[in-house]
Write a protein that holds these residues in place. Structure first.
Motif, PDB file in Angstrom:
ATOM      1  N   SER A 230       1.076  -1.411  -0.449  1.00 50.04           N
ATOM      2  CA  SER A 230       0.459  -0.069  -0.108  1.00 50.04           C
ATOM      3  C   SER A 230       0.845   1.467   0.227  1.00 50.04           C
ATOM      4  CB  SER A 230      -1.157  -0.202   1.562  1.00 50.04           C
ATOM      5  OG  SER A 230      -0.312  -0.046   2.571  1.00 50.04           O
ATOM      6  N   ASP A 232       2.932   2.909  -1.624  1.00 54.04           N
ATOM      7  CA  ASP A 232       2.645   3.784  -3.606  1.00 54.04           C
ATOM      8  C   ASP A 232       2.098   4.667  -3.822  1.00 54.04           C
ATOM      9  OD1 ASP A 232       5.671   3.076  -3.839  1.00 54.04           O
ATOM     10  OD2 ASP A 232       5.269   1.834  -4.269  1.00 54.04           O
ATOM     11  N   PHE A 233       0.747   4.439  -2.787  1.00 54.16           N
ATOM     12  CA  PHE A 233      -0.676   4.259  -3.556  1.00 54.16           C
ATOM     13  C   PHE A 233      -0.979   5.522  -1.959  1.00 54.16           C
ATOM     14  CE2 PHE A 233      -1.066   0.664  -5.410  1.00 54.16           C
ATOM     15  CZ  PHE A 233      -0.958   0.367  -5.707  1.00 54.16           C
ATOM     16  N   ARG A 349       6.473   8.049  -2.631  1.00 58.85           N
ATOM     17  CA  ARG A 349       5.958   7.490  -3.753  1.00 58.85           C
ATOM     18  C   ARG A 349       6.850   9.378  -4.392  1.00 58.85           C
ATOM     19  NH1 ARG A 349       7.375   5.087  -8.087  1.00 58.85           N
ATOM     20  NH2 ARG A 349       7.440   2.959  -6.638  1.00 58.85           N
ATOM     21  N   GLN A 411       3.008   7.261 -14.212  1.00 58.63           N
ATOM     22  CA  GLN A 411       2.861   7.394 -12.736  1.00 58.63           C
ATOM     23  C   GLN A 411       1.652   7.486 -12.439  1.00 58.63           C
ATOM     24  OE1 GLN A 411       5.759   6.720 -10.410  1.00 58.63           O
ATOM     25  NE2 GLN A 411       6.759   5.789 -12.140  1.00 58.63           N
ATOM     26  N   LYS A 414      -0.807   4.364 -12.527  1.00 59.31           N
ATOM     27  CA  LYS A 414      -0.504   3.696 -11.778  1.00 59.31           C
ATOM     28  C   LYS A 414      -0.663   3.775 -10.697  1.00 59.31           C
ATOM     29  CE  LYS A 414       2.935   0.322 -10.770  1.00 59.31           C
ATOM     30  NZ  LYS A 414       4.922  -0.894 -11.254  1.00 59.31           N
ATOM     31  N   PHE A 415      -0.137   4.803  -9.564  1.00 62.89           N
ATOM     32  CA  PHE A 415      -0.490   4.750  -8.577  1.00 62.89           C
ATOM     33  C   PHE A 415      -1.758   6.017  -7.686  1.00 62.89           C
ATOM     34  CE2 PHE A 415       3.987   4.360  -9.348  1.00 62.89           C
ATOM     35  CZ  PHE A 415       3.909   3.199  -8.460  1.00 62.89           C
ATOM     36  N   ASP A 416      -2.784   6.114  -8.630  1.00 65.03           N
ATOM     37  CA  ASP A 416      -3.976   7.138  -8.110  1.00 65.03           C
ATOM     38  C   ASP A 416      -4.648   6.568  -9.377  1.00 65.03           C
ATOM     39  OD1 ASP A 416      -5.338   8.659  -6.569  1.00 65.03           O
ATOM     40  OD2 ASP A 416      -4.970  10.821  -8.074  1.00 65.03           O
ATOM     41  N   ASP A 487      10.798   1.775  -5.557  1.00 59.47           N
ATOM     42  CA  ASP A 487       9.673   1.627  -4.336  1.00 59.47           C
ATOM     43  C   ASP A 487      10.700   2.804  -3.521  1.00 59.47           C
ATOM     44  OD1 ASP A 487       8.463   0.713  -6.812  1.00 59.47           O
ATOM     45  OD2 ASP A 487       8.472  -1.643  -6.236  1.00 59.47           O
ATOM     46  N   GLU A 489      10.995   4.025   0.347  1.00 60.18           N
ATOM     47  CA  GLU A 489      10.087   5.014   1.119  1.00 60.18           C
ATOM     48  C   GLU A 489      11.711   5.602   1.914  1.00 60.18           C
ATOM     49  OE1 GLU A 489       7.347   6.149   4.598  1.00 60.18           O
ATOM     50  OE2 GLU A 489       7.562   4.688   3.499  1.00 60.18           O
TER      51      GLU A 489
END
Length: 492
Positions: A230, A232-233, A349, A411, A414-416, A487, A489
């Motif tokens: 989770s 990356d979102f 992200r 990006q 994919k992530f939103d 990926d 953080e």
């Protein structure tokens, strides 16, 4: 000054980026020393407004520090320890001030926590030349320069560093310290502390050790196992939100590891442990701090990869301002920058996405972006900020390759995927079809004939990518093009 008070013998606790009672090795050592020697403990915090300005400390972080100092002063008063706040413009004034202070208060030793940044290390050397200064290392779980390769050198690649770090961490029990016992009867409630610096409200962040520990424990218990899936979102509350507490020392890295291991005791041993992914973020934080000590030039805004000195950055000031203001025409980049400007925080992200966009799409020096981040972030931290920016730009230690250019369009998709995050910060896109947002086919103001508009992209992606590959090729002789964990953080 009261003569009777000034003639009492004292030990001095100098608070810095360790604004807590629990698991504070330095405070415990100061109290234990004072008890053995029959002394009282005083505490001091030295505010350095001009130094903070030079270091681009964010106004929201200074407000956060002020709020924590007020709570810390009350907690210390309950232990019989007065906390005094003094304002000195720069680090250079501290040695002489402390030399006079210890004479006035009959101080035998000054206890403080070491800090990894170059200016801070220079400050401590100057202080140690004038007073008896005892430094304790607690900004990392494992001390810088202790995790070394077989040649006795600092690792320059994260993966072997992390492996060695885990081996050393599990070699002995990891335990936190309780807050020290009361030194005397409680003293009067202190007057409110006000830092004489510009500040921006940090009240969206709960203050205090208990709030920070509650946040940490809740994450370890309920979210750490899902962190890898989770994190990356940005529309999902999947990260720990403890970075601000770590940055000013309301939490310690040891507390983080203990909280994680209490639920996932195998995280130090097994790659497949549900706690391993977040543990790696703690290790990334340590890696960057160890690098800061091993390579002091990183504190001086220098490229780790010296071949990057050959890069000719465009440094277009108009485009930089558009990036700062969230007006690039790329929805995910703009929403992320507006999140930073409005809240003093940015999802991790997105930190990578906007850093890649600035350095590779716009070919603007990573130092411009790194400085802007420090001026805005409530969790501003030189090691993590420098490490993250140099990683994204391809100029750093074990950085992503210069030829890896994040596509801000894919990006976004994919992530939103639902557009929830983008629309929360870009209300002008509330009525735009999600497919158009994800494909960057958003009608411009002229096309929509409305004041509620969105701007056209300031640069075309394919063109920018080719330009970046050409210009950043100056770095290609500087190291391996091996891809690393894209990926990761840095405690977002």
């Amino acid at each position: 000054m009261n003569d009777l008070v000034s003639k009492q013998a004292h030990t001095l606790m100098w608070f810095r980026s360790d604004l807590r009672l629990q698991d504070n090795q330095t405070l415990v050592a100061a109290c234990e020393h004072a008890a053995r020697e029959g002394r009282s403990v005083r505490a001091i915090y030295i505010a350095t407004p001009t130094q903070w300005l030079i270091h681009d400390v964010a106004a929201i972080q200074l407000d956060f520090i002020e709020r924590q100092l007020n709570q810390l002063a009350v907690q210390l008063a309950a232990l019989g320890i007065p906390l005094e706040v003094r304002h000195l413009d720069t680090f250079s004034l501290i040695p002489a001030f402390l030399a006079q202070y210890i004479q006035q208060w009959q101080v035998d030793r000054v206890f403080a926590s070491s800090e990894p940044e170059f200016n801070e290390c220079q400050r401590d050397q100057a202080v140690a030349a004038k007073v008896s200064l005892v430094l304790h290392q607690q900004h990392c779980l494992l001390a810088p320069l202790s995790v070394l390769n077989l040649s006795g050198q600092m690792y320059k690649v994260f993966t072997p560093f992390a492996k060695k770090w885990r081996e050393m961490a599990r070699a002995k029990p990891i335990q936190t310290l309780n807050a020290p016992n009361a030194m005397t009867k409680p003293i009067a409630t202190p007057e409110p502390i006000v830092l004489d610096v510009p500040k921006v409200s940090s009240k969206a962040w709960a203050i205090g050790e208990e709030a920070a520990l509650a946040q940490l424990r809740l994450f370890a218990m309920t979210k750490a196992a899902e962190y890898k899936a989770s994190r990356d979102f940005p529309a999902i509350d999947g990260t720990s939100h403890i970075s601000a507490y770590l940055a000013v020392g309301i939490l310690s890295p040891r507390q983080c590891v203990v909280a994680l291991l209490s639920h996932y005791p195998d995280a130090l041993v097994h790659d497949e442990s549900p706690g391993r992914s977040w543990l790696n973020e703690i290790i990334w934080r340590e890696f960057y701090r160890h690098l800061l000590v091993a390579f002091p030039r990183l504190s001086k805004a220098q490229n780790f990869n010296q071949f990057a000195d050959n890069v000719h950055w465009r440094n277009n000031e108009t485009e930089f301002k558009a990036w700062c203001d969230g007006l690039t025409g790329y929805p995910l980049v703009d929403a992320a920058m507006r999140q930073l400007n409005q809240t003093g925080w940015m999802h991790n992200r997105l930190r990578m996405v906007v850093a890649s966009f600035l350095t590779k799409h716009l070919l603007i020096d990573w130092r411009w972006g790194e400085r802007y981040f420090r001026q805005q972030l409530i969790d501003g931290d030189l090691a993590a900020n420098n490490g993250g920016w140099q990683w994204s730009a391809g100029t750093g230690c074990d950085a992503q390759p210069y030829f890896r250019v994040f596509n801000p369009i894919t990006q976004c998709e994919k992530f939103d995927p639902t557009g929830e995050f983008i629309r929360s910060y870009l209300p002008e896109l509330a009525s735009v079809d999600l497919k158009l947002i994800h494909k960057l086919k958003i009608p411009t103001q002229e096309q929509r004939f409305t004041d509620n508009h969105y701007i056209a992209p300031i640069v075309e992606h394919k063109f920018a990518r080719v330009r970046a590959l050409t210009e950043l090729a100056a770095m290609k002789r500087g190291g391996s093009a091996k891809a690393v964990d894209l990926d990761k953080e840095i405690f977002g």
